[in-house]
Write an enzyme that holds these catalytic residues in place. Structure first.
Site, PDB file in Angstrom:
ATOM      1  N   ASP A 182       0.924  -1.292   0.039  1.00  0.00           N
ATOM      2  CA  ASP A 182      -0.055  -0.132   0.073  1.00  0.00           C
ATOM      3  C   ASP A 182       0.937   1.403   0.114  1.00  0.00           C
ATOM      4  OD1 ASP A 182      -1.718  -1.863   0.455  1.00  0.00           O
ATOM      5  OD2 ASP A 182      -2.950  -0.828   1.980  1.00  0.00           O
ATOM      6  N   LYS A 186      -6.880   3.667  -3.061  1.00  0.00           N
ATOM      7  CA  LYS A 186      -7.228   3.360  -1.783  1.00  0.00           C
ATOM      8  C   LYS A 186      -7.302   4.730  -1.166  1.00  0.00           C
ATOM      9  CE  LYS A 186      -4.866   2.052   2.682  1.00  0.00           C
ATOM     10  NZ  LYS A 186      -3.777   1.191   3.319  1.00  0.00           N
ATOM     11  N   LYS A 203     -10.025   0.241  -2.221  1.00  0.00           N
ATOM     12  CA  LYS A 203      -9.901   0.068  -0.938  1.00  0.00           C
ATOM     13  C   LYS A 203     -10.276   1.316   0.037  1.00  0.00           C
ATOM     14  CE  LYS A 203      -6.493  -1.438   2.768  1.00  0.00           C
ATOM     15  NZ  LYS A 203      -5.086  -1.822   3.148  1.00  0.00           N
TER      16      LYS A 203
END
Length: 220
Positions: A89, A151, A180
């Site tokens: 991430d 995300k 996400k």
């Protein structure tokens, strides 16, 4: 898909201890979460503890500011993969996005995607710092760079995911890229809102509370 498999069980506080890492690992194994998401210093330990498990190891790159150089992010990614990370991430260069230096933003993401060597890459755009058009552009750049997910948030910038932002991101990237939601997803109600808006992964430190809510829910 079972709801537990949507959850990245997350502990990214700087003061996180080995005891606390052990706890989220044990919880992730018990509830069959998709992954544990930990800072890079904990990746090797988490990978060793989860070697006999289906639970993946997720870590963060350029976190939480996104202001590291591209070369640094690429090295961090390579190091994390070498230590056993399954998913990455990363945080975008937020200032470059706001400057309109879109090539720099895309190349930054591309460098991490390349360094990840086929491992899942999720791109944190920090929605709380962006306006509508910037969220759209960041999502487009994420898709163009070949990442797997866009995300919402680090959880460190004073705000987190909203259903509106998740829907906007999903509408922008379409079927090819997943979304996400992270930051402020604390209970079953929050979880359901994000999933209904289009999120297929939830980053949360409250994974256990979410699952307990599901177990108490008559539809579970």
């Amino acid at each position: 898909m079972h709801s537990a498999k949507l959850i990245d069980h997350t502990l990214l506080k700087p003061e996180s201890t080995r005891t606390q890492i052990d706890q989220i690992i044990d919880e992730a194994k018990a509830y069959h979460f998709k992954s544990v998401c930990v800072n890079p210093t904990h990746v090797k330990y988490a990978a060793e503890r989860l070697a006999d498990s289906e639970v993946l190891v997720c870590t963060v790159i350029g976190f939480p500011l996104g202001a590291s150089t591209t070369a640094t992010k690429a090295f961090e990614t390579e190091d994390a993969i070498q230590n056993g990370a399954d998913e990455i991430d990363m945080v975008i260069n937020i200032g470059a996005l706001k400057d309109g230096r879109f090539d720099d933003v895309q190349q930054d993401i591309e460098a991490v995607v390349k360094a990840a060597k086929g491992h899942t890459v999720k791109v944190i755009i920090e929605t709380v710092l962006l306006d509508h058009d910037e969220i759209v552009k960041a999502s487009e750049l994420t898709k163009a760079a070949g990442a797997d997910f866009v995300k919402t948030s680090t959880g460190f910038a004073g705000g987190g995911a909203t259903a509106e932002d998740v829907k906007l991101m999903k509408d922008t990237v379409g079927a090819d890229v997943e979304v996400k939601a992270s930051g402020g997803v604390r209970n079953l109600e929050d979880f359901n809102k994000m999933v209904e808006a289009g999120a297929t992964r939830i980053g949360a430190s409250a994974g256990v509370q979410i699952m307990q809510g599901l177990e108490a829910d008559s539809d579970y």
